[in-house]
Design a protein around this motif. Structure first.
Motif, PDB file in Angstrom:
ATOM      1  N   ALA A 111       0.823  -1.212   0.000  1.00 22.35           N
ATOM      2  CA  ALA A 111       0.000   0.000   0.000  1.00 22.35           C
ATOM      3  C   ALA A 111       0.857   1.262   0.000  1.00 22.35           C
ATOM      4  O   ALA A 111       0.547   2.231  -0.698  1.00 22.35           O
ATOM      5  N   ILE A 112       1.925   1.260   0.804  1.00 20.50           N
ATOM      6  CA  ILE A 112       2.824   2.404   0.874  1.00 20.50           C
ATOM      7  C   ILE A 112       4.252   1.888   0.910  1.00 20.50           C
ATOM      8  O   ILE A 112       4.502   0.745   1.282  1.00 20.50           O
ATOM      9  N   PRO A 113       5.230   2.726   0.527  1.00 21.26           N
ATOM     10  CA  PRO A 113       6.629   2.275   0.555  1.00 21.26           C
ATOM     11  C   PRO A 113       7.091   2.051   1.990  1.00 21.26           C
ATOM     12  O   PRO A 113       6.593   2.679   2.925  1.00 21.26           O
ATOM     13  N   PRO A 114       8.062   1.162   2.174  1.00 17.85           N
ATOM     14  CA  PRO A 114       8.633   0.977   3.516  1.00 17.85           C
ATOM     15  C   PRO A 114       9.437   2.216   3.893  1.00 17.85           C
ATOM     16  O   PRO A 114      10.212   2.737   3.096  1.00 17.85           O
ATOM     17  N   LEU A 115       9.273   2.679   5.113  1.00 21.99           N
ATOM     18  CA  LEU A 115       9.913   3.919   5.515  1.00 21.99           C
ATOM     19  C   LEU A 115      11.383   3.750   5.844  1.00 21.99           C
ATOM     20  O   LEU A 115      12.098   4.727   6.020  1.00 21.99           O
ATOM     21  N   GLU A 116      11.866   2.512   5.943  1.00 22.69           N
ATOM     22  CA  GLU A 116      13.265   2.279   6.299  1.00 22.69           C
ATOM     23  C   GLU A 116      14.174   2.163   5.083  1.00 22.69           C
ATOM     24  O   GLU A 116      15.385   2.120   5.228  1.00 22.69           O
ATOM     25  N   GLN A 117      13.609   2.065   3.874  1.00 26.27           N
ATOM     26  CA  GLN A 117      14.427   1.779   2.703  1.00 26.27           C
ATOM     27  C   GLN A 117      14.274   2.864   1.642  1.00 26.27           C
ATOM     28  O   GLN A 117      13.234   3.521   1.540  1.00 26.27           O
ATOM     29  N   LYS A 118      15.325   3.010   0.850  1.00 24.58           N
ATOM     30  CA  LYS A 118      15.318   4.010  -0.215  1.00 24.58           C
ATOM     31  C   LYS A 118      14.526   3.508  -1.418  1.00 24.58           C
ATOM     32  O   LYS A 118      14.431   2.305  -1.660  1.00 24.58           O
ATOM     33  N   LEU A 119      13.993   4.455  -2.164  1.00 22.85           N
ATOM     34  CA  LEU A 119      13.205   4.127  -3.354  1.00 22.85           C
ATOM     35  C   LEU A 119      13.961   4.562  -4.604  1.00 22.85           C
ATOM     36  O   LEU A 119      14.694   5.550  -4.607  1.00 22.85           O
ATOM     37  N   HIS A 120      13.750   3.802  -5.665  1.00 23.86           N
ATOM     38  CA  HIS A 120      14.334   4.124  -6.964  1.00 23.86           C
ATOM     39  C   HIS A 120      13.186   4.345  -7.943  1.00 23.86           C
ATOM     40  O   HIS A 120      12.359   3.458  -8.154  1.00 23.86           O
ATOM     41  N   ILE A 121      13.099   5.539  -8.497  1.00 20.35           N
ATOM     42  CA  ILE A 121      11.999   5.900  -9.397  1.00 20.35           C
ATOM     43  C   ILE A 121      12.477   5.785 -10.839  1.00 20.35           C
ATOM     44  O   ILE A 121      13.500   6.358 -11.222  1.00 20.35           O
ATOM     45  N   GLN A 122      11.721   5.034 -11.662  1.00 20.79           N
ATOM     46  CA  GLN A 122      12.032   4.853 -13.072  1.00 20.79           C
ATOM     47  C   GLN A 122      10.939   5.512 -13.898  1.00 20.79           C
ATOM     48  O   GLN A 122       9.862   4.936 -14.103  1.00 20.79           O
ATOM     49  N   PRO A 123      11.151   6.724 -14.393  1.00 19.26           N
ATOM     50  CA  PRO A 123      10.090   7.409 -15.147  1.00 19.26           C
ATOM     51  C   PRO A 123       9.735   6.727 -16.461  1.00 19.26           C
ATOM     52  O   PRO A 123       8.625   6.899 -16.970  1.00 19.26           O
ATOM     53  N   ASP A 124      10.666   5.932 -17.021  1.00 22.83           N
ATOM     54  CA  ASP A 124      10.414   5.287 -18.310  1.00 22.83           C
ATOM     55  C   ASP A 124       9.929   3.853 -18.177  1.00 22.83           C
ATOM     56  O   ASP A 124       9.829   3.127 -19.175  1.00 22.83           O
ATOM     57  N   SER A 125       9.662   3.415 -16.939  1.00 17.50           N
ATOM     58  CA  SER A 125       9.230   2.037 -16.740  1.00 17.50           C
ATOM     59  C   SER A 125       8.217   1.980 -15.613  1.00 17.50           C
ATOM     60  O   SER A 125       8.376   2.647 -14.581  1.00 17.50           O
ATOM     61  N   ARG A 126       7.179   1.191 -15.802  1.00 12.34           N
ATOM     62  CA  ARG A 126       6.168   1.029 -14.755  1.00 12.34           C
ATOM     63  C   ARG A 126       5.841  -0.453 -14.586  1.00 12.34           C
ATOM     64  O   ARG A 126       5.425  -1.125 -15.517  1.00 12.34           O
ATOM     65  N   LYS A 127       6.055  -0.952 -13.370  1.00  7.42           N
ATOM     66  CA  LYS A 127       5.684  -2.321 -13.038  1.00  7.42           C
ATOM     67  C   LYS A 127       4.422  -2.276 -12.192  1.00  7.42           C
ATOM     68  O   LYS A 127       3.622  -1.362 -12.336  1.00  7.42           O
ATOM     69  N   VAL A 128       4.234  -3.242 -11.309  1.00  8.70           N
ATOM     70  CA  VAL A 128       3.047  -3.229 -10.459  1.00  8.70           C
ATOM     71  C   VAL A 128       3.054  -1.981  -9.588  1.00  8.70           C
ATOM     72  O   VAL A 128       2.023  -1.341  -9.390  1.00  8.70           O
ATOM     73  N   LEU A 129       4.220  -1.632  -9.049  1.00  8.30           N
ATOM     74  CA  LEU A 129       4.350  -0.437  -8.215  1.00  8.30           C
ATOM     75  C   LEU A 129       5.056   0.655  -9.010  1.00  8.30           C
ATOM     76  O   LEU A 129       5.874   0.367  -9.901  1.00  8.30           O
ATOM     77  N   PRO A 130       4.779   1.927  -8.725  1.00 12.91           N
ATOM     78  CA  PRO A 130       5.419   3.030  -9.468  1.00 12.91           C
ATOM     79  C   PRO A 130       6.822   3.351  -8.974  1.00 12.91           C
ATOM     80  O   PRO A 130       7.346   4.429  -9.246  1.00 12.91           O
ATOM     81  N   TYR A 131       7.443   2.445  -8.240  1.00 11.91           N
ATOM     82  CA  TYR A 131       8.786   2.642  -7.729  1.00 11.91           C
ATOM     83  C   TYR A 131       9.417   1.273  -7.467  1.00 11.91           C
ATOM     84  O   TYR A 131       8.740   0.253  -7.454  1.00 11.91           O
ATOM     85  N   GLU A 132      10.729   1.273  -7.301  1.00  8.58           N
ATOM     86  CA  GLU A 132      11.450   0.070  -6.923  1.00  8.58           C
ATOM     87  C   GLU A 132      12.117   0.318  -5.583  1.00  8.58           C
ATOM     88  O   GLU A 132      12.578   1.432  -5.297  1.00  8.58           O
ATOM     89  N   ILE A 133      12.139  -0.728  -4.755  1.00  9.20           N
ATOM     90  CA  ILE A 133      12.743  -0.620  -3.437  1.00  9.20           C
ATOM     91  C   ILE A 133      14.174  -1.123  -3.500  1.00  9.20           C
ATOM     92  O   ILE A 133      14.422  -2.245  -3.920  1.00  9.20           O
ATOM     93  N   GLU A 134      15.102  -0.266  -3.107  1.00 10.54           N
ATOM     94  CA  GLU A 134      16.519  -0.654  -3.184  1.00 10.54           C
ATOM     95  C   GLU A 134      16.852  -1.626  -2.072  1.00 10.54           C
ATOM     96  O   GLU A 134      16.339  -1.494  -0.966  1.00 10.54           O
TER      97      GLU A 134
END
Length: 468
Positions: free
Chosen positions: A445-468
Motif C-alpha cells: 500500500a505504501i513504501p517501507p519507511l526504512e528503505q530508499k526508493l528508486h523511481i524509473q520514469p520510463d518504466s512502470r511495473k506493479v508499483l510506481p517505484y522500486e525498493i533498493e
C-alpha cells in the motif's frame, strides 16, 4: 533453518536477583565459571544447554520462560516506531536490527521508555492534526491513550494474569456438574441479587439500588453466560481485581477503569473455560474450536481468545497468536505468544487470510504463511459477525485469526491434509507495509519507511517505484 541461539541475559539476571544469589554463587550452582556467567548475563554469549538444564534441575525453572517473547515484541514495536519519518530525516536511516535486539534483551526498561515517548509524541501530533485543544489538556502534561495503556498491560503480561486465572479456575471447580453459569447465578442469588432476562438492546445492566442484574434476551446464550460471569467477577473478586490494578500503576483513572473491566472479562473467560480442564480438552480435540465451543458453552471467538492465554508457567499450551479485525482491516483485538507481532498503528498485512474470511461466512480458512524473518506459521481465519438480535438492529462484522508456528501444526486438527513438507508453499506475509522488508509485493500500500526508493520514469511495473 538453522537453530536460533538463545540470548536471555536479562532473564538470567532477574532470576539470580530473585533468588538473592551473587554472581559467584549462581555460577557455581549452574556449573559454569564466573566470567562465563557474566558474559551470558550481558548477552555476549548465548545461554548454553548446560545452563538451561541446570536452571531446570537446580531451581525448577520453567525454561520456556527464557524464550525471547518479550524481546521480540519490543523489537517489533521499536522497528515500527522507528519507521516514523521523524526518525528518518537524514541518510543514517534506522538502527540495525541487531542493535534493536541488543536493546530489547539488555535494556528492556529503556526500550519501553522509548516506546512511551514515541506514543506521547504521536498522540500529540494527532491531536494537533485534528485541531484538538492539546495545549488545554488538564494538568498540562502528556499521557498515553488509556486504551493503548491497557492494551500494552495485557500485551506485556503475555495475556496471562496468574492470580485472576487461578481464582477463576477455583470458582469453576465449585460448580456442580461443571455448570459454571449456574454456579454464578447461585452466588448472586446468595448475595440477594436477582437475575432478570428482558427484551433490551443493553447486554448487561446492574441496578445497585434494586439489586437486579438484567441480561438481554436478544444476546446469544454464550454471551449471556459470559456477561453473567463478568458481573459476578466485578462483585465477588473486587479485592483481587483492585490489587492487580494497584500493581499495574496505570497513569489515569480512565485507564484503570478500562483495565478493571478487562480483568473482569478475563475472569469470566477463565471461569467459563477453566485452565486445567480446558487445556486437557484442547489437546484431546486437537484444538478443534467448534468442539471446544460446544463443550464449554462458549463462542468461537471466546474459545480462540482463551487458547491464546494458555501461558501458565509449567503448564503452557501451544503458543498461539490471536487477532480480530473489522471490515476496514483495523485490528480491534490482538495478542501473540509467538514471534509474530502485530502493527500497533493501522491495519494488518493485506495478504493475510483474515481479510478473506468476510467473503466466506461460517467457514474456516487455512493458510500457510511465512514472515520476512523466515518463520513459518499455520493459521485459521473465520468471520465472527455479531447479530443485533432483532430486525433492523445493526450487525457488527468482524473476522478473527488464530495461528501458531508450523512446528506445532501436528497438534491442530486444521493441519490435516495440508502439505507441510519441504515443497510446501508458504504465502509471504508481513506486519504492515510501513515496516515490511519485502521488496516485491503486489499488495504493497505504501513504501517501507526504512528503505530508499528508486523511481524509473520510463518504466512502470506493479508499483510506481522500486525498493533498493
Amino acid at each position: 533453518m538453522a537453530t536460533q541461539k538463545l540470548y536471555a541475559g536479562a532473564k538470567l539476571r532477574e532470576t539470580r536477583t530473585r533468588l538473592g544469589l551473587t554472581q559467584k554463587d549462581f555460577a557455581g550452582k549452574l556449573g559454569v565459571s564466573l566470567p562465563y556467567l557474566n558474559q551470558m548475563e550481558n548477552n555476549n554469549r548465548p545461554v548454553s544447554t548446560t545452563v538451561v538444564l541446570a536452571l531446570a534441575q537446580e531451581f525448577g525453572f520453567d525454561v520456556t520462560e527464557l524464550s525471547s517473547g518479550d524481546a521480540e515484541r519490543l523489537v517489533s514495536d521499536m522497528r515500527e516506531a522507528l519507521a516514523d519519518p521523524v526518525f528518518n530525516q537524514d541518510e543514517a536511516g534506522a538502527p540495525p536490527l541487531a542493535d534493536l535486539r541488543l536493546t530489547a534483551s539488555n535494556a528492556p526498561a529503556l526500550a519501553r521508555a522509548f516506546l512511551e515517548l514515541h506514543r506521547a509524541y504521536r498522540q500529540t501530533h494527532e491531536r494537533l492534526a485534528s485541531l484538538d485543544a492539546a495545549l488545554g489538556h488538564e494538568g498540562g502534561g502528556l499521557q498515553l491513550s488509556p486504551w493503548e495503556e491497557v492494551r500494552d498491560f495485557f500485551h506485556y503480561c503475555d495475556n496471562y494474569i496468574d492470580a485472576v486465572d487461578r481464582a477463576a479456575e477455583n470458582f469453576a471447580a465449585t460448580a456442580r456438574r461443571g455448570d459454571v453459569p449456574a454456579a454464578a447465578e447461585a452466588w448472586l442469588k446468595g448475595q440477594g441479587i436477582t437475575l432478570c432476562i428482558a427484551a433490551t438492546d443493553t447486554l448487561r445492566q446492574f441496578d445497585r439500588a434494586t439489586g437486579t442484574v438484567t441480561l438481554s434476551d436478544r444476546a446469544a446464550p454464550e454471551t449471556r453466560n459470559f456477561q453473567l460471569l463478568l458481573q459476578m467477577a466485578l462483585l465477588q473478586q473486587d479485592k483481587l481485581l483492585q490489587a492487580t490494578l494497584d500493581l499495574a500503576r496505570f497513569q489515569s483513572d480512565t485507564a484503570r477503569a478500562i483495565a478493571h473491566i478487562g480483568l473482569a472479562n478475563y475472569f469470566a473467560g477463565a471461569a467459563l473455560m477453566p485452565y486445567g480442564p480446558f487445556l486437557a480438552a484442547a489437546r484431546e480435540t486437537r484444538h478443534d474450536l467448534e468442539r471446544l465451543a460446544t463443550r464449554f458453552g462458549a463462542s468461537i471467538e471466546q474459545v480462540a481468545h482463551r487458547l491464546s492465554t494458555l501461558q501458565r508457567p509449567g503448564a503452557k499450551g501451544v503458543p498461539f497468536f490471536f487477532v480480530r479485525v473489522d471490515q476496514a482491516g483495523t485490528i480491534t483485538k490482538r495478542h501473540s505468544a509467538t514471534r509474530l507481532q502485530f502493527a500497533r498503528f493501522g491495519g494488518a498485512c493485506p495478504l493475510w487470510n483474515v481479510h478473506r474470511a468476510f467473503e466466506t461466512p461460517g467457514r474456516f480458512l487455512r493458510q500457510l504463511a511465512e514472515t520476512p524473518d523466515g518463520v513459518r506459521y499455520i493459521s485459521i481465519a473465520r468471520d465472527i459477525s455479531k447479530s443485533g438480535g432483532r430486525y433492523g438492529a445493526p450487525v457488527r462484522r468482524y473476522a478473527m485469526s488464530l495461528g501458531c508456528e508450523v512446528e506445532h501444526a501436528g497438534q491442530l486438527v486444521y493441519a490435516d491434509g495440508l502439505d507441510l513438507g519441504p515443497e510446501a508453499v508458504f504465502e509471504p506475509i508481513g506486519i504492515s507495509c510501513r515496516i515490511c522488508e519485502r521488496t516485491h509485493c503486489h499488495q504493497r500500500a505504501i513504501p517501507p519507511l526504512e528503505q530508499k526508493l528508486h523511481i524509473q520514469p520510463d518504466s512502470r511495473k506493479v508499483l510506481p517505484y522500486e525498493i533498493e
